[in-house]
Design an enzyme around this catalytic site. Structure first.
Site, PDB file in Angstrom:
ATOM      1  N   ASP A   9       0.857  -1.037  -0.066  1.00 24.54           N
ATOM      2  CA  ASP A   9      -0.036   0.133   0.090  1.00 24.54           C
ATOM      3  C   ASP A   9       0.748   1.352   0.068  1.00 24.54           C
ATOM      4  O   ASP A   9       1.897   1.471   1.203  1.00 24.54           O
ATOM      5  CB  ASP A   9      -0.937  -0.034   1.180  1.00 24.54           C
ATOM      6  CG  ASP A   9      -1.899  -1.137   1.077  1.00 24.54           C
ATOM      7  OD1 ASP A   9      -2.237  -1.635  -0.054  1.00 24.54           O
ATOM      8  OD2 ASP A   9      -2.672  -1.335   2.002  1.00 24.54           O
ATOM      9  N   ASP A 134     -14.902  -3.498  -1.411  1.00 24.09           N
ATOM     10  CA  ASP A 134     -14.428  -3.205   0.048  1.00 24.09           C
ATOM     11  C   ASP A 134     -15.790  -2.956   0.706  1.00 24.09           C
ATOM     12  O   ASP A 134     -16.365  -1.727   0.349  1.00 24.09           O
ATOM     13  CB  ASP A 134     -13.675  -1.875  -0.143  1.00 24.09           C
ATOM     14  CG  ASP A 134     -12.298  -2.042  -1.106  1.00 24.09           C
ATOM     15  OD1 ASP A 134     -11.744  -3.219  -1.210  1.00 24.09           O
ATOM     16  OD2 ASP A 134     -11.997  -0.982  -1.639  1.00 24.09           O
TER      17      ASP A 134
END
Length: 270
Positions: A9, A134
Site C-alpha cells: 500500500d 471493499d
C-alpha cells in the site's frame, strides 16, 4: 493451496499499512516500496497487489510520488503487478497498463459508473480488468473506504459478473489490518451467489491457520488471498527461514531460479 499475494500500500511514496482502512491509523513499513517489492519477489511471490492510497481518496499532492513508485516497481520485477486505487476512467486504465502493470482493479468506479467496467472489459479483457469490492457490514464502500455507497456488496458483485467481470477482490474492511482472521462466512456467501467469477480474499489474515481457513473456501471459488500486515510483521514460521530478519543484507536483484509458470489463479478465463 490458495495463491498468497503480498500487498504493498502506497502513501506519500512510502510503503504503509492501515488499520481497518483508517488513514489516521497508519504504520510505515518501508521508505522505498521498490525494495519492498523486490524482497517479496526474492521470497518467491508470484504476483503483487499494489494500492495507491492517495489516489483512492481522490488525489493528493503525494499522488505523483506514488505513480513514480508504481512505474519503478513494474520495471523492476518479472512477475505480474495488479494495481488499485483511483482508477476511474479508460485513460487511467491505459496509463496503468502503459506503466507495465498487468491488471487494474476498479473499485469506486464499479459502484458509481458500472458501465465503465463493461466498456473496460470489452476493450482490455477480463484478464486485465478486475473489480475490488471493499465492504463494511455488507455495504460497499468508496473513495478509499471513506464513504458509504448504499450498495449491497453481494448485489454489486452479481451485477459485475453479469457485466463480464471474472474476478472479484473482496475486502472486509473491519478485518483489514487487524490480523484477527478472515471473514470466512462473507466469502462463502459471496461464492454461493456467484456462478462464474473467482474470488480473491483480503482482510484479517494473521497466521498460518487463517490460510488453512482460506483453503477450505476453494468450493466457493476463492483461489487466492492478499496478505499484508501479517507478512510485514513476520507472523509466519517459514519467514524465520527466509531473509526477513536480515533483509538489509539481501541481494534484492537476484531472484529465485525456479521457472515461473502460468497460474490459473492469476488469470480467470474470459
Amino acid at each position: 493451496m490458495a495463491l498468497i499475494i503480498p500487498a504493498i500500500d502506497l502513501r506519500g511514496g512510502r510503503c504503509v499499512r492501515l488499520h481497518q482502512g483508517s488513514y489516521d491509523d497508519e504504520t510505515v513499513y518501508f521508505d522505498d516500496p521498490v525494495d519492498m517489492a523486490k524482497l517479496w519477489r526474492v521470497q518467491n511471490a508470484r504476483t503483487l497487489h499494489v494500492v495507491d492510497l492517495d489516489a483512492a481518496r481522490g488525489g493528493s499532492e503525494d499522488r505523483e510520488d506514488n505513480r513514480e513508485v508504481i512505474r519503478r516497481i513494474a520495471d523492476a520485477l518479472d512477475i505480474p503487478i495488479q494495481l488499485g486505487g483511483g482508477i476511474r476512467s479508460i485513460e487511467d486504465i491505459e496509463q496503468a497498463l502503459d506503466w507495465g502493470v498487468y491488471r487494474v482493479i476498479l473499485g469506486t468506479a464499479a459502484v458509481r459508473n458500472p458501465d465503465l467496467v463493461e466498456e473496460a472489459i470489452d476493450r482490455f479483457s477480463c484478464r486485465r480488468v478486475v473489480v475490488g469490492i471493499d465492504a463494511r457490514d455488507g455495504e460497499a464502500r468508496v473513495q478509499g473506504w471513506t464513504e458509504g455507497s448504499g450498495v449491497d456488496a453481494v448485489e454489486l458483485a452479481l451485477d459485475m459478473e453479469r457485466r463480464g467481470v471474472r474476478r472479484i477482490i473482496y475486502t472486509d474492511i473491519s478485518r483489514d489490518g487487524t490480523m484477527t482472521g478472515p471473514n470466512v462466512q462473507a466469502y462463502r456467501n459471496l461464492g454461493k451467489a456467484l456462478s462464474k467469477a473467482k474470488i480473491t480474499a483480503s482482510g484479517g489474515v494473521g497466521e498460518h491457520k487463517d490460510l488453512v481457513k482460506i483453503q477450505t473456501l476453494s468450493p466457493y471459488n476463492v483461489d487466492s488471498v492478499i496478505v499484508g500486515r501479517a507478512l510485514y510483521e513476520n507472523r509466519f514460521p517459514c519467514q524465520q527461514f527466509w531473509c526477513w530478519n536480515d533483509k538489509e543484507k539481501v541481494d534484492l536483484d537476484t531472484y529465485s531460479t525456479a521457472r515461473l509458470r502460468d497460474q490459473p489463479s492469476i488469470d480467470a478465463d474470459c
